[in-house]
Design an enzyme around this catalytic site. Structure first.
Site, PDB file in Angstrom:
ATOM      1  N   HIS A 115      -2.970  -6.641   5.368  1.00 53.39           N
ATOM      2  CA  HIS A 115      -2.954  -5.833   4.142  1.00 53.39           C
ATOM      3  C   HIS A 115      -4.230  -4.985   4.076  1.00 53.39           C
ATOM      4  O   HIS A 115      -5.313  -5.438   4.487  1.00 53.39           O
ATOM      5  CB  HIS A 115      -2.840  -6.737   2.913  1.00 53.39           C
ATOM      6  N   GLU A 165       2.201   0.941   4.145  1.00 53.77           N
ATOM      7  CA  GLU A 165       1.584   1.050   2.819  1.00 53.77           C
ATOM      8  C   GLU A 165       0.454   2.065   2.866  1.00 53.77           C
ATOM      9  O   GLU A 165      -0.643   1.758   3.359  1.00 53.77           O
ATOM     10  CB  GLU A 165       0.978  -0.297   2.399  1.00 53.77           C
TER      11      GLU A 165
HETATM   12  P1  PGA Z   1       1.100  -2.001  -5.842  1.00 50.99           P
HETATM   13  O1  PGA Z   1       0.547  -2.876  -4.605  1.00 50.99           O
HETATM   14  O2  PGA Z   1       2.575  -2.212  -5.918  1.00 50.99           O
HETATM   15  O3  PGA Z   1       0.368  -2.538  -7.036  1.00 50.99           O
HETATM   16  O4  PGA Z   1       0.761  -0.574  -5.539  1.00 50.99           O
HETATM   17  C1  PGA Z   1       1.249  -2.920  -3.409  1.00 50.99           C
HETATM   18  C2  PGA Z   1       0.468  -3.713  -2.390  1.00 50.99           C
HETATM   19  O5  PGA Z   1      -0.752  -3.531  -2.299  1.00 50.99           O
HETATM   20  O6  PGA Z   1       1.046  -4.556  -1.673  1.00 50.99           O
END
Ligand code: PGA
Length: 226
Positions: free
Chosen positions: A94, A151
């Site tokens: 992440h 992401e």
């Molecule tokens: P968010 O976070 O939905 O609050 O943007 C997503 C993540 O970091 O996995």
């Protein structure tokens, strides 16, 4: 299969976790989820076992794993600890771990290898700058199971960035990413809410949800909308 994944990060205490589970049960009684949807909740690791034991109707995973396999590494959760618990899914790589702890793609792939040894499926997060190196490092292991989570850091709700990615832009990026991980489910994360979840359903195989997964109701609406 569509994957709807709740990343609770370092939020929620034990009472709030219990409230989530109760509300989730109630919501599912009003309308159950379609059979092609796999909901996965990633709590703080201290709640992993109690959530597994609860009557819950979602899979439970972890938000990270140590890149050491066990031994003298204070504070780590290792595959040695998990031998009899074997979470089916574990998030790794992440952007918050890359940012806060300087995690590299090499460490992420090392973690993936430990998870395959354990029998778990890694959910591997990346942003575009990580893609070339990550794809190269993953090349020898593409026969192992994984879920790839794109992401964009700037889209994460707590990053102070731009908010969720416009679907047209996501479509272009996914076309670029898919050839690297052709056999893997490819999911999107970044400011997903009930109001935008359906926009992504024709583009990716699932969603990784942070802030909007902390309350059963908002996460439930996302799972229904996708
Ligand atoms: P968010 O976070 O939905 O609050 O943007 C997503 C993540 O970091 O996995």
């Amino acid at each position: 299969m569509k994957y709807l994944i709740a990343n609770w990060k370092a939020n929620l205490n034990s009472d709030q976790v219990a409230t989530f589970c109760r509300s989730w049960q109630d919501l599912l009684q009003t309308q159950p989820l379609a059979l092609d949807k796999q909901v996965i909740v990633l709590p703080s690791s201290i709640f992993y076992q109690s959530l597994c034991a609860a009557k819950r109707q979602f899979a439970v995973g972890l938000q990270d794993i140590s890149c050491f396999d066990g031994g003298a590494h204070t504070g780590e959760v290792t595959i040695t600890n998990l031998v009899n618990l074997v979470p089916k899914y574990v998030l790794i790589g992440h952007s918050e771990r890359r940012r806060d702890y300087g995690e590299t793609n090499q460490q992420v792939v090392r973690k993936a290898k430990l998870l395959w040894q354990l029998g778990s499926v890694p959910i591997i997060c990346f942003d575009l700058p990580e893609l070339p190196e990550l794809a190269k490092l993953m090349q020898p292991f593409l026969s192992h199971p994984a879920i790839m989570a794109y992401e964009p850091v700037s889209a994460i709700s707590t990053s102070g960035g731009a908010g969720n990615l416009p679907p047209e832009q996501l479509r272009e990026i996914i076309a670029q990413v898919r050839p690297h991980f052709a056999d893997y489910p490819l999911i999107y994360g970044g400011s997903v809410k009930a109001a935008n979840a359906s926009l992504y359903s024709q583009i990716v195989d699932g969603l990784l949800v942070g802030s909007a997964s902390l309350q059963a109701e908002s996460f439930y609406h996302i799972t229904q909308a996708f």
